[in-house]
Design an enzyme around this catalytic site. Structure first.
Site, PDB file in Angstrom:
ATOM      1  N   LYS A  42     -18.568  13.366  -3.392  1.00  0.00           N
ATOM      2  CA  LYS A  42     -19.837  12.967  -4.011  1.00  0.00           C
ATOM      3  C   LYS A  42     -20.635  14.183  -4.475  1.00  0.00           C
ATOM      4  O   LYS A  42     -21.222  14.173  -5.569  1.00  0.00           O
ATOM      5  CB  LYS A  42     -20.656  12.132  -3.010  1.00  0.00           C
ATOM      6  CG  LYS A  42     -20.016  10.789  -2.692  1.00  0.00           C
ATOM      7  CD  LYS A  42     -20.603  10.126  -1.447  1.00  0.00           C
ATOM      8  CE  LYS A  42     -19.817   8.877  -1.072  1.00  0.00           C
ATOM      9  NZ  LYS A  42     -20.262   8.274   0.197  1.00  0.00           N
ATOM     10  N   GLN A  86     -24.531   8.078   5.041  1.00  0.00           N
ATOM     11  CA  GLN A  86     -23.070   8.036   5.129  1.00  0.00           C
ATOM     12  C   GLN A  86     -22.661   7.280   6.398  1.00  0.00           C
ATOM     13  O   GLN A  86     -23.054   7.651   7.511  1.00  0.00           O
ATOM     14  CB  GLN A  86     -22.493   9.454   5.152  1.00  0.00           C
ATOM     15  CG  GLN A  86     -20.977   9.519   5.146  1.00  0.00           C
ATOM     16  CD  GLN A  86     -20.387   9.026   3.827  1.00  0.00           C
ATOM     17  OE1 GLN A  86     -20.912   9.324   2.765  1.00  0.00           O
ATOM     18  NE2 GLN A  86     -19.283   8.301   3.910  1.00  0.00           N
ATOM     19  N   ASP A 111     -27.056   2.909  -2.589  1.00  0.00           N
ATOM     20  CA  ASP A 111     -25.880   2.271  -1.996  1.00  0.00           C
ATOM     21  C   ASP A 111     -26.025   0.760  -2.012  1.00  0.00           C
ATOM     22  O   ASP A 111     -25.049   0.036  -1.773  1.00  0.00           O
ATOM     23  CB  ASP A 111     -25.689   2.752  -0.548  1.00  0.00           C
ATOM     24  CG  ASP A 111     -24.412   3.568  -0.392  1.00  0.00           C
ATOM     25  OD1 ASP A 111     -23.611   3.602  -1.340  1.00  0.00           O
ATOM     26  OD2 ASP A 111     -24.213   4.161   0.679  1.00  0.00           O
TER      27      ASP A 111
END
Length: 921
Positions: A42, A86, A111
């Site tokens: 990422k 994460q 997200d």
């Protein structure tokens, strides 16, 4: 293709808004190898596209509270447009993942995992939410095939919150007929066989067989599984949830594993971040605050100040902080209406350009004051609430002495106030009390040290100053500094010779040279001269001393001129309290009290955030006297405000008393230490004061104005404009454009106001403007604000009046002649001696802070207008070495005011039922 498109979009953003970059934050807990791999992918993608990505890594010992605190900070950071947590959270402590994902602000949840975004997706609000990246990537892949999704039969295998459930909703709202299958579906093969579009996210290796698939179907495989494979060096290989080798024979399109959905998930994270940045730009212009202003309800006649203040409902101060770009962890709330701002904000913003720096000053005032504070607040309300500019006011904290004495409050007045004015005028956040405590600790240390040195031998003093603790003697850090100052380079207490011990323990203070006084934040004339040490326990050691008002303490000036905690601590340690009998300066560091002072002042160093009646932000910080000190608010407040407003914004600060005092010190002392350069001077004038300078009768607080001030008198007014003329010249002497604000009163006539405007322009003002802000709020200062905007665009050739390397007498003479109009100065014997002493002690290169009356350009308060040809007498000179200036005393003045016959406190009361303060003005 997605990455190339995003690259172009980011370039376009940067071209349209120079300096802007989409910001992505990735929060990781622990150190899982698979998480590290995904995060690196990422970060690499973000760098390629031009997104500013920040990886925040918490240890696996992090608690849920630690994670939530970090999320709160990222939620409030305007430079972060999207951030992800994460998963999984690799912590030794129990952490509720759902609570963590829901703590992410929905507008930054790129997200798409928060309940709010999931709920919007399930309702079909696709344009107002973030979609989880894997389903979003799957949908993009389906679109790339060119197939029409609407009307097709779609089957989703799996119902996880991350892929299966949102994929179902996404296909449904793209008008597919959707079936969701899962581990309990008994007819899985049959359902799969009906699918025109098949998305599999079950987490089970090769669960979907090729023979189940409908010929020509589109197959999206989201699974990543490891199966044994002896042909691989690792002994295993990666497969999806679909048996790829047989499925590809039947599908028209199929994603490989690895290399299919994975890269698209990362690309969609980048796309969501760019989309979030675009939404931010649509809602907020970079550098422009999204601020809610308060609408004033003006009344005629104008009510009392406290009535106006209490009629306005202030915004929650955390909202004000958010509006101006402060982060939650940079703000320390003191109730609902005031807060302290941490100095970490200045560190975070250090690379931001500064805004325009405006100083408000005035002509030589009457004892009533001419409305500098009111004009300061009116100007920021006009610039902010009416012209929609980023603007901060930076003002001094008032002393409680005048509040309860003769002046009353100092929050501005009328419809131009800092609110709540009772909070502003009273304790605020306790800064003045901290200064009182610190100052009096020094005073106690001075007398205690003299007492102990008089009553103990060298060895007894040494044993007490460097005691043995558990059999070990050790110098403290501050004692090591004293040894180094004495040229003794030893760290073992047992290694000092008798002579070295004597030098170390004996400050040998000469009581006749003590300049450090005790302070109190109350007007009390009976403390101007006192005798201390009369108790028998003091063994005959008594001396004459005095109390000053707290805001005259050197510690207040230190606070105002410090540019950080470290600088403040150094300045506190440099403060000179007396001289030794050898003629050497004795400092607070010599007394060993520096660290304790820094601890007492550690919160006071943070600026206080408040707001005006119209909702513009205000820093209230420090309040040094404008005679024996420099009379300006803090350097730190100005520096933080200049960063927050941005390059096109404005910071308006006020200098105490008239331009000959507060403004001169603002330029020669404050700007010299801060390194800041002003753009515009706003000079406040009133018809009332100018008539006084023209020869009008004396003006006294609490007494009705004589008729000369109530009737039109152009001749008297024109004569008094000599003072205005001189103060304009004083400001221009520093190379800064001057805008004159004519603060209008109801007794002024149009002809009088027009005459002042005309004569101000003829005297060299960039512009002169009539102002009615007291009665109308910011609306009454719009013309002034526009004039300030125009003046700020002109070149400012700022320069100091003198070089600090000049001899002390020359610097004093320059100020007297150039600023006051004196022909020369005369140093009385005591002042001559101090020049010699301070020069010898190494303080001769400090700036000069003249302590003289504010009621005249000269030393005589009765001499009005613009007197010339007088000799300025210098009675004495004193040093504020920690603050960083010498202050010559011109004439006599008290640093402890007294109470008048009828103090303001007669009118102040508390309503027990409501808790409201009444009568404060």
């Amino acid at each position: 293709q997605v990455r190339e498109r995003l690259k172009k979009q980011v370039v376009e953003m940067k071209e349209k808004f120079p300096g802007f970059r989409p910001g992505l934050a990735i929060l990781q807990v622990g150190n899982r190898d698979d998480s590290n791999l995904y995060i690196n992918m990422k970060l690499k993608a973000a760098a390629e596209i031009g997104i500013s990505a920040n990886h925040i890594k918490l240890p696996n010992t992090a608690t849920e509270a630690d994670v939530l605190k970090c999320i709160a900070s990222l939620n409030g950071d305007p430079a972060v447009h999207g951030f992800i947590v994460q998963l999984p959270l690799d912590s030794d402590k129990p952490i509720n993942t759902e609570k963590i994902t829901n703590a992410v602000a929905p507008e930054k949840d790129v997200d798409g995992l928060s309940s709010i975004n999931a709920g919007k997706l399930s309702r079909g609000d696709l344009g107002d939410c973030f979609i989880p990246c894997t389903p979003k990537g799957c949908m993009e892949l389906i679109r790339q095939t060119g197939i029409q999704v609407a009307g097709k039969r779609a089957v989703v295998v799996g119902r996880s919150k991350i892929v299966g459930a949102p994929m179902h909703d996404l296909l449904l709202w793209n008008h597919a007929t959707v079936t969701t299958c899962h581990s309990k579906t008994s007819t899985l093969a049959e359902e799969v066989g009906k699918a025109d579009i098949l998305v599999v996210a079950a987490g089970k290796a090769e669960m979907v067989k090729g023979e189940w698939i409908k010929p020509g179907a589109i197959v999206i495989d989201c699974g990543i599984n490891h199966v044994p494979d002896s042909t691989k060096a690792s002994g295993k290989r990666v497969v999806g949830d679909v048996a790829y080798s047989t499925a590809k024979e039947k599908a028209s399109y199929i994603t490989p594993v690895p290399g299919g959905v994975g890269p698209m998930t990362v690309a969609m994270l980048m796309q969501s971040t760019v989309e979030s940045a675009q939404r931010f730009l649509e809602k907020f212009q970079p550098g422009k605050w999204n601020i809610q202003y308060n609408q004033l309800t003006l009344r005629v006649p104008v009510p009392s100040d406290i009535e106006i203040s209490q009629s306005c409902i202030p915004k929650p101060i955390d909202q004000v902080a958010k509006e101006v770009g402060l982060l939650p962890d940079e703000v320390e709330l003191y109730g609902q209406t005031k807060a302290k701002v941490h100095l970490s904000a200045l560190k975070r913003l250090k690379n931001q350009p500064d805004g325009k720096y405006i100083v408000v000053t005035g002509i030589t005032p009457t004892p009533l004051g001419e409305g500098k504070s009111t004009t300061t607040v009116g100007l920021v309300q006009a610039l902010g609430a009416h012209l929609h500019q980023n603007v901060f006011a930076c003002v001094r904290q008032p002393s409680q002495g005048p509040t309860f004495g003769i002046k009353g409050g100092a929050a501005g007045g009328g419809y131009c106030q800092v609110i709540p004015m009772e909070e502003f005028n009273l304790h605020l956040t306790g800064d003045i009390h901290a200064i009182t405590a610190a100052n009096n600790l020094v005073a106690a240390a001075v007398d205690a040290r003299i007492f102990h040195e008089l009553t103990q031998t060298d060895q007894a003093l040494y044993n007490r100053l460097v005691p043995s603790v558990n059999g070990v003697r050790k110098f403290s850090d501050i004692q090591i500094r004293r040894l180094q100052k004495l040229g003794i380079n030893k760290t073992d207490p047992t290694a000092l010779t008798k002579e070295e011990v004597n030098l170390f323990v004996r400050l040998d203070i000469d009581p006749g040279t003590i300049t450090w006084q005790r302070v109190l934040d109350t007007n009390d004339r009976f403390l101007r001269k006192i005798t201390i040490g009369q108790s028998p326990t003091e063994k005959g050691f008594s001396r004459m001393a005095q109390f000053d008002i707290t805001v005259s303490s050197e510690i207040m000036a230190v606070l105002a001129l410090s540019d950080g905690l470290d600088d403040m601590k150094k300045r506190l340690g440099r403060m000179v309290v007396a001289s030794s009998k050898r003629g050497e300066p004795v400092t607070t560091d010599d007394l060993g009290v520096t660290g304790a002072l820094a601890v007492l002042m550690k919160d006071a160093v943070k600026p206080n955030l408040m707001q005006t009646l119209e909702g513009t932000p205000v820093f209230v910080h420090a309040g040094p006297f404008a005679n024996i000190a420099h009379g300006n608010s803090s350097v730190l407040a100005d520096k933080i405000a200049l960063k927050l407003v941005g390059e096109e914004g404005f910071v308006v600060t006020e200098a105490g008393f008239g331009a000959d005092i507060g403004m001169e010190k603002f330029f020669n002392i404050k700007c010299r230490y801060s390194g800041l350069r002003p753009h515009v001077v706003v000079l406040v004038a009133t018809v009332r004061a100018l008539k006084m300078h023209g020869g009008g009768p004396a003006v006294t607080a609490g007494v009705p104005l004589p008729k000369e001030y109530m009737e039109e008198n152009l001749q008297l007014l024109a004569k008094g404009c000599s003072n205005l003329n001189k103060q304009i010249q004083n400001a221009r002497m520093f190379g800064v454009p001057v805008v004159v604000a004519v603060n209008a009163f109801k007794t002024d006539t149009k002809a009088e106001l027009a005459l002042v405007v005309q004569l101000a322009k003829e005297a060299g003002a960039f512009e002169a403007v009539e102002c009615t802000h007291w009665a109308e709020g910011g609306k009454g200062a719009v013309a002034l604000a526009q004039a300030v905007q125009r003046a700020s665009q002109t070149p400012s050739n700022f320069r100091f009046l003198y070089n600090v390397e000049l001899p002390v007498i020359d610097k004093i003479r320059l100020i007297a002649q150039q600023i006051y109009g004196a022909s020369d100065i005369e140093l009385l014997p005591e002042a001559q001696e101090k020049v010699s002493v301070y020069t010898k002690q190494g303080f001769g290169n400090l700036p000069i802070c003249m302590a003289k009356t504010h009621l005249s350009l000269s030393h005589d308060p009765e001499r009005k207008g613009a007197p010339t040809g007088f000799i300025l007498p210098i009675r004495d000179i004193r040093a504020s070495v920690g603050a960083g200036f010498l202050y010559p005393l011109v004439g006599t003045m008290s640093t402890m005011p007294g109470l008048p016959t009828r103090p303001c406190f007669y009118d102040i009361d508390l309503d027990p039922a409501s808790g409201e303060v009444n009568g404060l003005f």
